[in-house]
Design an enzyme around this catalytic site. Structure first.
Site, short mmCIF file in Angstrom:
data_model
loop_
_atom_site.label_atom_id
_atom_site.label_comp_id
_atom_site.label_asym_id
_atom_site.label_seq_id
_atom_site.Cartn_x
_atom_site.Cartn_y
_atom_site.Cartn_z
N LYS A 46 13.07 37.37 54.56
CA LYS A 46 12.41 38.39 53.86
C LYS A 46 10.75 38.40 54.60
CE LYS A 46 10.75 35.61 50.58
NZ LYS A 46 10.39 35.34 49.10
N ARG A 139 9.36 35.90 35.47
CA ARG A 139 9.25 36.73 36.55
C ARG A 139 11.10 37.29 36.99
NH1 ARG A 139 8.12 34.26 42.60
NH2 ARG A 139 10.13 33.97 42.69
N TYR A 267 -22.21 40.62 60.10
CA TYR A 267 -22.38 42.01 58.68
C TYR A 267 -22.99 41.21 58.44
CZ TYR A 267 -19.32 45.58 60.77
OH TYR A 267 -18.78 47.56 60.71
N MET A 315 -13.21 43.81 61.04
CA MET A 315 -11.85 44.72 61.22
C MET A 315 -11.63 43.87 62.23
SD MET A 315 -10.61 48.31 59.86
CE MET A 315 -11.02 48.18 58.72
#
EC number: 5.1.1.1
Length: 393
Positions: A46, A139, A267, A315
């Site tokens: 998966k 679940r 940053y 990013m």
């Protein structure tokens, strides 16, 4: 091409961040897991095989002894069929309006977690189904209160020729902690559910409860089959199996600069140089899957030594401190940084990155972005004469 050769190729000036997938590691991991379970190994591929590439990992898993595949969605199952895989495939997470008729046409087995799903699959005759019991996670799967009714209705549908019940499945909640009492409770509930189904007249040939961690650490959870997903690519949350990570992520230094003590970096100026040093810039960031929470915590391997990530991961960019212990005066653009790998050369592992980011290895490897150049090495040979285990209808 070997992993080392692929990594060396990525080190050339002007190269790009590169993800090397070692399928020989996948094959070895399946053999390792197969040796500790008495049943079949289902290779769970998966989420693009946990970010490693579905087709390559599926082929490598078969070479290691896996006999069938597990996926979540029907879309993932159809992709395996389109790639030429004819082995049995189980899909276990679908809405009630999924295209179960197409699943039947392609010979895809599906999980049935409740009465609504049972009604949906009855409308698409010919499906092989695995009844899914909630074994303690609240679940997916039917609750114990509805299990008897689900089994009875499934038996009626089977008697009517609408479907075949070929399996019963569950999932343990705390398999990463083998001694947790929730696992014993989950095993007991699964045993009860299987016995109840059989007493009603169902004869499912597949009984599967254990995923990777339980397969590695809890023999009592083994039944006719184990579902190995994260273990394919070297991840075992129980830390009891000798598995090999299958990924190596590298990136070249695209810029190197000397800075003085007190220079603010990145940053928010979350880090300032406490000394004169040399900084290296990697053109990879959180858009590529590096977790921002690992800022000022993580390390990479450059020049044979671990170097700290400094400033905030942005990013597209990550900054590493290349000094001042030896000044790394030879650092230059194009030099290779190994962000993570198996750890053979002292590089960080995905498990360490998960620790720095306060998350799981699973999240690190499945979050790697499409901008990364991918190189697959160690592919097993394709055997066009290998036997298949099911006929596609």
């Amino acid at each position: 091409m070997t992993p080392a050769a692929a990594t060396a190729d990525a080190a050339r000036p002007g190269s790009v961040p590169t993800l090397v997938i070692d399928t020989a590691a996948v094959t070895a991991n399946v053999r390792t897991m197969g040796a500790v379970t008495r049943g079949e190994v289902m290779a769970v591929v998966k989420a693009d095989a946990f970010g490693h590439g579905t087709v390559a990992v599926a082929r490598a898993a078969l070479a290691g002894g896996a006999t069938r595949f597990g996926v979540t969605s029907l879309a993932e199952a159809f992709a395996l069929r389109a790639a030429g895989f004819t082995e049995r495939i189980l899909s276990w997470l679908n809405p009630t309006d999924a295209d179960f008729a197409a699943a039947a046409a392609h010979g895809i087995e599906v999980a049935v977690p409740g009465m609504a799903h049972l009604a949906a699959v009855r409308a698409a005759p010919g499906l092989d189904v695995h009844l899914q019991l909630d074994t303690g996670m609240a679940r997916d799967g039917a609750s114990p209160d509805e299990w008897i009714a689900l089994c009875g209705a499934a038996l009626a549908a089977q008697t009517a020729g609408e479907l075949s019940v070929v399996g019963v499945m569950g999932h343990l909640p705390c398999a990463d902690r083998p001694a947790d009492p929730a696992n014993a409770a989950g095993r007991a509930r699964f045993d009860w559910g299987l016995q109840a189904a059989q007493e009603l007249g169902l004869t499912p040939g597949d009984h599967h409860l254990a995923a990777t961690a339980a397969t590695a650490s809890d023999p009592l959870s083994h039944h006719t089959m184990s579902r190995i997903g994260a273990g394919l690519v070297g991840i075992d949350e129980s830390h009891t199996a000798p598995l090999r990570p299958a990924l190596t992520l590298t990136a070249p230094l695209v810029q190197v600069r000397d800075v003085t003590a007190g220079t603010s970096v990145g940053y928010g100026h979350s880090w300032r140089t406490p000394y004169d040093t040399r900084l290296g810039l990697l053109a990879v960031g959180y858009a590529d899957g590096l977790p921002r929470l690992a800022s000022n915590r993580a390390e990479v391997l450059v020049g044979g030594r671990r170097r700290p990530v400094v400033g905030r991961i942005s990013m597209d960019m990550t900054i590493v401190d290349l000094g001042p212990d030896d000044g790394y005066e030879g650092a230059r653009e194009g030099d290779l940084a190994t962000i993570f790998g198996p750890g053979d050369a002292g590089e960080p592992t995905a498990a360490e990155w998960a620790g720095w980011a306060e998350t799981l290895e699973h999240e690190i490897v499945t979050g790697l972005g499409p901008r990364l150049h991918r190189v697959t090495v160690g592919d097993p040979p394709v055997d066009s004469n290998r036997p298949t285990l099911t006929r596609i209808r």
